[in-house]
Design a protein around this motif. Structure first.
Motif, PDB file in Angstrom:
ATOM      1  N   GLY A   1      -2.569  -4.587  -0.886  1.00 22.12           N
ATOM      2  CA  GLY A   1      -2.043  -3.313  -1.348  1.00 22.12           C
ATOM      3  C   GLY A   1      -3.086  -2.283  -1.690  1.00 22.12           C
ATOM      4  N   ALA A   2      -4.371  -2.649  -1.659  1.00 19.16           N
ATOM      5  CA  ALA A   2      -5.428  -1.730  -2.074  1.00 19.16           C
ATOM      6  C   ALA A   2      -5.923  -0.841  -0.938  1.00 19.16           C
ATOM      7  CB  ALA A   2      -6.593  -2.508  -2.663  1.00 19.16           C
ATOM      8  N   ALA A   3      -5.633  -1.194   0.306  1.00 20.36           N
ATOM      9  CA  ALA A   3      -6.102  -0.418   1.459  1.00 20.36           C
ATOM     10  C   ALA A   3      -5.122  -0.582   2.608  1.00 20.36           C
ATOM     11  CB  ALA A   3      -7.503  -0.873   1.872  1.00 20.36           C
TER      12      ALA A   3
ATOM     13  N   GLN B   1       2.801   4.327  -8.405  1.00 18.23           N
ATOM     14  CA  GLN B   1       2.863   2.870  -8.549  1.00 18.23           C
ATOM     15  C   GLN B   1       1.687   2.212  -7.830  1.00 18.23           C
ATOM     16  OE1 GLN B   1       6.770   1.068  -8.022  1.00 18.23           O
ATOM     17  NE2 GLN B   1       7.681   3.116  -7.908  1.00 18.23           N
ATOM     18  N   GLN B   2       1.157   1.212  -8.476  1.00 16.64           N
ATOM     19  CA  GLN B   2       0.024   0.464  -7.904  1.00 16.64           C
ATOM     20  C   GLN B   2       0.446  -1.000  -7.786  1.00 16.64           C
ATOM     21  OE1 GLN B   2      -2.655   1.544 -11.063  1.00 16.64           O
ATOM     22  NE2 GLN B   2      -3.730   3.039  -9.785  1.00 16.64           N
ATOM     23  N   TRP B   3       0.694  -1.430  -6.562  1.00 16.04           N
ATOM     24  CA  TRP B   3       1.111  -2.805  -6.282  1.00 16.04           C
ATOM     25  C   TRP B   3      -0.084  -3.555  -5.689  1.00 16.04           C
ATOM     26  CZ3 TRP B   3       6.545  -4.568  -5.991  1.00 16.04           C
ATOM     27  CH2 TRP B   3       7.443  -3.639  -6.526  1.00 16.04           C
ATOM     28  N   PHE B   4      -0.965  -4.039  -6.545  1.00 15.90           N
ATOM     29  CA  PHE B   4      -2.158  -4.737  -6.095  1.00 15.90           C
ATOM     30  C   PHE B   4      -2.077  -6.196  -6.541  1.00 15.90           C
ATOM     31  CE2 PHE B   4      -4.597  -0.527  -6.994  1.00 15.90           C
ATOM     32  CZ  PHE B   4      -3.970   0.070  -5.898  1.00 15.90           C
ATOM     33  N   SER B   5      -2.471  -7.102  -5.644  1.00 13.05           N
ATOM     34  CA  SER B   5      -2.435  -8.519  -5.988  1.00 13.05           C
ATOM     35  C   SER B   5      -3.425  -9.309  -5.146  1.00 13.05           C
ATOM     36  CB  SER B   5      -1.029  -9.086  -5.776  1.00 13.05           C
ATOM     37  OG  SER B   5      -0.987 -10.461  -6.095  1.00 13.05           O
ATOM     38  N   THR B   6      -4.033 -10.315  -5.765  1.00 13.32           N
ATOM     39  CA  THR B   6      -4.777 -11.292  -4.974  1.00 13.32           C
ATOM     40  C   THR B   6      -3.754 -12.229  -4.324  1.00 13.32           C
ATOM     41  OG1 THR B   6      -4.978 -12.899  -6.753  1.00 13.32           O
ATOM     42  CG2 THR B   6      -6.663 -11.171  -6.631  1.00 13.32           C
ATOM     43  N   PHE B   7      -4.222 -13.002  -3.352  1.00 14.10           N
ATOM     44  CA  PHE B   7      -3.242 -13.764  -2.556  1.00 14.10           C
ATOM     45  C   PHE B   7      -3.935 -14.926  -1.867  1.00 14.10           C
ATOM     46  CE2 PHE B   7      -1.204 -14.638   1.510  1.00 14.10           C
ATOM     47  CZ  PHE B   7       0.144 -14.693   1.184  1.00 14.10           C
ATOM     48  N   SER B   8      -3.349 -16.106  -2.005  1.00 12.63           N
ATOM     49  CA  SER B   8      -3.828 -17.274  -1.249  1.00 12.63           C
ATOM     50  C   SER B   8      -2.616 -18.065  -0.781  1.00 12.63           C
ATOM     51  CB  SER B   8      -4.722 -18.170  -2.117  1.00 12.63           C
ATOM     52  OG  SER B   8      -5.906 -17.497  -2.495  1.00 12.63           O
ATOM     53  N   ALA B   9      -2.553 -18.310   0.522  1.00  9.24           N
ATOM     54  CA  ALA B   9      -1.449 -19.079   1.098  1.00  9.24           C
ATOM     55  C   ALA B   9      -2.005 -20.310   1.790  1.00  9.24           C
ATOM     56  CB  ALA B   9      -0.656 -18.232   2.093  1.00  9.24           C
ATOM     57  N   VAL B  10      -1.277 -21.400   1.654  1.00  7.63           N
ATOM     58  CA  VAL B  10      -1.629 -22.659   2.304  1.00  7.63           C
ATOM     59  C   VAL B  10      -0.438 -23.110   3.135  1.00  7.63           C
ATOM     60  CG1 VAL B  10      -2.060 -25.108   1.910  1.00  7.63           C
ATOM     61  CG2 VAL B  10      -3.266 -23.405   0.541  1.00  7.63           C
ATOM     62  N   VAL B  11      -0.686 -23.407   4.395  1.00  8.76           N
ATOM     63  CA  VAL B  11       0.340 -23.979   5.268  1.00  8.76           C
ATOM     64  C   VAL B  11      -0.131 -25.375   5.659  1.00  8.76           C
ATOM     65  CG1 VAL B  11       1.607 -23.790   7.429  1.00  8.76           C
ATOM     66  CG2 VAL B  11       1.048 -21.717   6.134  1.00  8.76           C
TER      67      VAL B  11
ATOM     68  N   PHE C   1       0.828  -1.211   0.000  1.00 14.55           N
ATOM     69  CA  PHE C   1       0.000   0.000   0.000  1.00 14.55           C
ATOM     70  C   PHE C   1       0.860   1.257   0.000  1.00 14.55           C
ATOM     71  CE2 PHE C   1      -2.348   3.382   2.180  1.00 14.55           C
ATOM     72  CZ  PHE C   1      -3.499   3.449   1.395  1.00 14.55           C
ATOM     73  N   SER C   2       1.971   1.215   0.729  1.00 12.50           N
ATOM     74  CA  SER C   2       2.842   2.397   0.824  1.00 12.50           C
ATOM     75  C   SER C   2       3.462   2.774  -0.511  1.00 12.50           C
ATOM     76  CB  SER C   2       3.953   2.145   1.848  1.00 12.50           C
ATOM     77  OG  SER C   2       4.894   1.196   1.361  1.00 12.50           O
ATOM     78  N   GLN C   3       3.530   1.813  -1.438  1.00 13.73           N
ATOM     79  CA  GLN C   3       4.148   2.112  -2.731  1.00 13.73           C
ATOM     80  C   GLN C   3       3.295   3.041  -3.588  1.00 13.73           C
ATOM     81  OE1 GLN C   3       7.426   1.031  -3.164  1.00 13.73           O
ATOM     82  NE2 GLN C   3       6.857   0.639  -1.027  1.00 13.73           N
ATOM     83  N   GLN C   4       2.048   3.262  -3.181  1.00 17.18           N
ATOM     84  CA  GLN C   4       1.177   4.148  -3.958  1.00 17.18           C
ATOM     85  C   GLN C   4       1.632   5.599  -3.912  1.00 17.18           C
ATOM     86  OE1 GLN C   4      -3.144   3.513  -3.720  1.00 17.18           O
ATOM     87  NE2 GLN C   4      -2.757   1.683  -2.484  1.00 17.18           N
ATOM     88  N   VAL C   5       2.463   5.953  -2.953  1.00 19.74           N
ATOM     89  CA  VAL C   5       2.953   7.338  -2.871  1.00 19.74           C
ATOM     90  C   VAL C   5       4.289   7.496  -3.590  1.00 19.74           C
ATOM     91  CG1 VAL C   5       1.759   7.691  -0.678  1.00 19.74           C
ATOM     92  CG2 VAL C   5       4.141   6.920  -0.666  1.00 19.74           C
ATOM     93  N   VAL C   6       4.766   6.414  -4.201  1.00 21.46           N
ATOM     94  CA  VAL C   6       6.046   6.449  -4.907  1.00 21.46           C
ATOM     95  C   VAL C   6       5.782   6.514  -6.409  1.00 21.46           C
ATOM     96  CG1 VAL C   6       8.221   5.247  -5.329  1.00 21.46           C
ATOM     97  CG2 VAL C   6       7.134   5.106  -3.079  1.00 21.46           C
ATOM     98  N   SER C   7       6.436   7.435  -7.093  1.00 29.29           N
ATOM     99  CA  SER C   7       6.273   7.583  -8.534  1.00 29.29           C
ATOM    100  C   SER C   7       7.375   6.861  -9.284  1.00 29.29           C
ATOM    101  CB  SER C   7       6.283   9.062  -8.931  1.00 29.29           C
ATOM    102  OG  SER C   7       5.270   9.780  -8.268  1.00 29.29           O
ATOM    103  N   ASP C   8       7.046   6.368 -10.483  1.00 25.08           N
ATOM    104  CA  ASP C   8       8.087   5.763 -11.305  1.00 25.08           C
ATOM    105  C   ASP C   8       8.819   6.858 -12.072  1.00 25.08           C
ATOM    106  OD1 ASP C   8       6.411   6.526 -13.381  1.00 25.08           O
ATOM    107  OD2 ASP C   8       5.644   4.511 -13.753  1.00 25.08           O
ATOM    108  N   ILE C   9       9.683   6.476 -13.016  1.00 22.96           N
ATOM    109  CA  ILE C   9      10.513   7.456 -13.725  1.00 22.96           C
ATOM    110  C   ILE C   9       9.662   8.384 -14.600  1.00 22.96           C
ATOM    111  CG2 ILE C   9      12.573   6.021 -13.703  1.00 22.96           C
ATOM    112  CD1 ILE C   9      11.900   5.141 -16.544  1.00 22.96           C
ATOM    113  N   ASN C  10       8.450   7.976 -14.891  1.00 23.93           N
ATOM    114  CA  ASN C  10       7.559   8.811 -15.700  1.00 23.93           C
ATOM    115  C   ASN C  10       6.638   9.659 -14.843  1.00 23.93           C
ATOM    116  OD1 ASN C  10       8.539   7.700 -18.171  1.00 23.93           O
ATOM    117  ND2 ASN C  10       7.239   5.884 -17.818  1.00 23.93           N
TER     118      ASN C  10
END
Length: 589
Positions: free
Chosen positions: A182-184, A129-139, A116-125
């Motif tokens: 990363g969305a909230a 940046q938007q770092w969003f992903s679905t996620f499923s972990a199995v232990v 989520f914090s990466q949303q305040v970081v700009s790329d070279i243009n």
């Protein structure tokens, strides 16, 4: 698995039998996975599986993760790869004592905050940046599958009973994703567990696969080949043929063998050692010279000894030969040593690492120069209130260390604490502890409290599991006993003596024993000793604050509350008595 291994075509080969762990009681799996970009220009999926062995397997389990970067985000592929790699690395780095749920929850929260914090970081243009992903972990640990899920990937269990979906899509009826890492700032994770059986296949797949292949087709493909990598590739190929235009990822994990016992490897290794017989002063055990017999009971033997290598005094603790065939007792003894090696705090007795080459089973413990709190109370039968408060604060300090390690002590009492000449407290016994990492596979069936009945919280007798609030009850018992030399609910030596419901626990005011104590103290202790945990203090800090009268306003506010709010049981008992009296008057007047 590194990012270089998470390329457009990503596969892992099935584990062959020769690669399996040698220990016969381990959780063994075979697996295969496949991922490709499909019809898209870039593969924004990522997956990985970490297969552990030995104690890492027993404490952390096998870990599998799948992530699908949100296609509308400009850093979707990096977000999915980061989620997979970071989770596995950080999960395995959490304390060995933590439960699966605590470890995974902490890591996922940290991961989400970073993305989520990466949303305040700009790329070279200059684009954010938007770092969003679905996620499923199995232990996979013990005989349980622990699931942690957000988004629209899917985890399913395939076996002779069919195809069971273990997760749910976090999307609207129209298919729009409404939850992703990363969305909230705060992410709500679905956490659940499922029992494992030999032959179960755990399938992790992205929406581009499971939405286009029917469960019946998946089962047929799994029946047609024993090679799980080929099966995963066949499933993704079928999804593409049946109309999927998305990335394609599938990971299959088959349960080949389940562990027979929990914490089995360490227990097995240490139970190969011999329990020493009762020792006499002057004899030597390994390089330790016995100087004094501190305790010899039917359960254990404790000796003061000199470590001739380190030139220091130590305490040797060993089980009694009476328990040489008691597997549960020996497992708890070994667990105590394992835990003692991991806890480093001035208020907790250190247990030094066990000697691999010793023939004998025993603990080498830090020597504490002092006496138990029980012995101290016999010599100081009427300690000052300030002194007891200082002791209570130190006891809570010990328990906070346990809390941070996801450990519940389960046997707080005077005999388990030492006090030295400077009034410093040290916890010396933790053989009854519930360790988060070792209770993941326990069921929720009622178990009798491990600790001493007179100090155990009432809810433990009614089927509740011990936690830090039940520990607070035990601390309040200790404080009450230090002040009065009495137990608040009397001596309870048998389960049959325990009241059958909360309202039958009768608190006796501490001021009935000591008139020199402040009257408000009974409000504090009665709340700390509330039989119903919902009426008890929720946190150590609240109890200690009120005990020291730092929260004077709270105590006064409690005193001003009407009886129905302060003690509803007493209120309705009084109302009932009054109504009975009125009825009798009407009958006989």
């Amino acid at each position: 698995m590194g990012s270089s291994e998470l390329s457009d075509i990503n596969s892992i080969r099935a584990k062959v039998p020769s690669e399996r762990a040698n220990h016969s009681a381990s959780l063994e799996v075979t697996f295969g996975g496949y991922s490709c970009k499909g019809e898209k220009a870039e593969n924004q999926d990522a997956f990985a599986l970490k297969v552990n062995q030995g104690q890492s397997l027993e404490l952390k389990g096998h870990v599998a993760v799948i992530a699908d970067g949100v296609s509308s985000a400009n850093q979707a592929a990096r977000a999915s790869q980061m989620s997979v790699c970071h989770f596995i690395d950080e999960y395995l780095a959490t304390p060995d004592t933590w439960s699966v749920h605590k470890s995974a929850s902490k890591v996922i929260a940290s991961l989400n905050n970073w993305l989520f914090s990466q949303q305040v970081v700009s790329d070279i243009n200059g684009e954010l940046q938007q770092w969003f992903s679905t996620f499923s972990a199995v232990v996979l640990k013990g005989n349980r599958c622990h699931l942690f899920h957000v988004g629209d990937c899917q985890v399913a269990k395939v076996n002779g009973d069919g195809y069971q979906v273990l997760t749910r899509e976090h999307a609207t009826a129209g298919g729009i994703l409404n939850r992703a890492l990363g969305a909230a700032t705060h992410i709500e994770i679905d956490a659940s567990t499922s029992a494992l059986a030999i032959g179960d296949i755990i399938m992790l797949s992205c929406d581009g696969v499971y939405q286009f292949v029917k469960p019946r087709q998946i089962r047929e493909l799994l029946k047609s080949t024993a090679d799980l990598e080929q099966a995963s590739k066949a499933i993704t190929t079928l999804a593409s043929k049946q109309g999927s235009l998305d990335n394609l990822t599938c990971l299959l994990i088959k349960i080949e063998q389940l562990p027979k016992e929990q914490f089995s490897e360490l227990v097995f290794n240490r139970t190969q050692q011999v329990i020493p017989p009762a020792l006499k002063v002057g004899v030597s055990l390994d390089h330790f010279e016995i100087l004094d017999i501190l305790e010899q009971t039917a359960r254990s033997h404790v000796y003061l000894a000199k470590d001739n290598q380190a030139q220091r005094l130590v305490v040797l603790k060993m089980p009694s030969l009476n328990f040489s065939d008691d597997k549960e007792y020996l497992a708890n003894f070994i667990k105590e040593g394992w835990l003692g090696e991991k806890l480093f705090h001035p208020s907790i007795m250190q247990i030094f690492p066990w000697r691999m080459r010793s023939r004998f089973l025993y603990h080498v413990c830090e020597y504490v120069d002092g006496q138990t709190l029980a012995a101290w109370l016999n010599e100081n039968p009427k300690p000052s209130f300030a002194k007891v408060c200082a002791i209570a604060e130190q006891i809570v300090t010990c328990l906070r260390v346990f809390q941070r390690h996801d450990v519940v002590h389960s046997d707080i009492k005077l005999d388990n604490f030492m006090i030295d000449e400077h009034s410093r407290i040290k916890l010396i016994d933790f053989g009854s502890c519930d360790v988060g990492a070792l209770v993941d596979e326990k069921n929720n069936q009622y178990n009798q409290p491990l600790g001493t009945i007179s100090y155990s919280a009432p809810e433990l007798f009614y089927g509740h599991r011990s936690n830090h609030q039940s520990e607070l009850f035990s601390v309040a018992v200790v404080v009450y006993q230090l002040l009065t030399n009495q137990l608040p609910f009397g001596e309870l030596s048998r389960i049959e003596q325990v009241p059958k419901q909360f309202n039958l626990w009768r608190y006796r005011p501490v001021t009935s024993y000591r008139k020199d104590l402040p009257t408000w103290l009974d409000m504090v202790l009665s709340k700390g000793l509330s039989a119903d945990p919902s009426s008890r203090y929720q946190h150590y800090s609240e109890f200690i604050g009120d005990l020291n009268n730092r929260n004077k306003g709270n105590v006064l506010q409690q005193a001003k509350q009407p009886l129905i709010e302060r003690d509803p049981v007493k209120f309705w008992q009084g109302v009932s008595a009054l109504l009975m009296l009125v009825l009798l008057v009407q009958l006989f007047w």
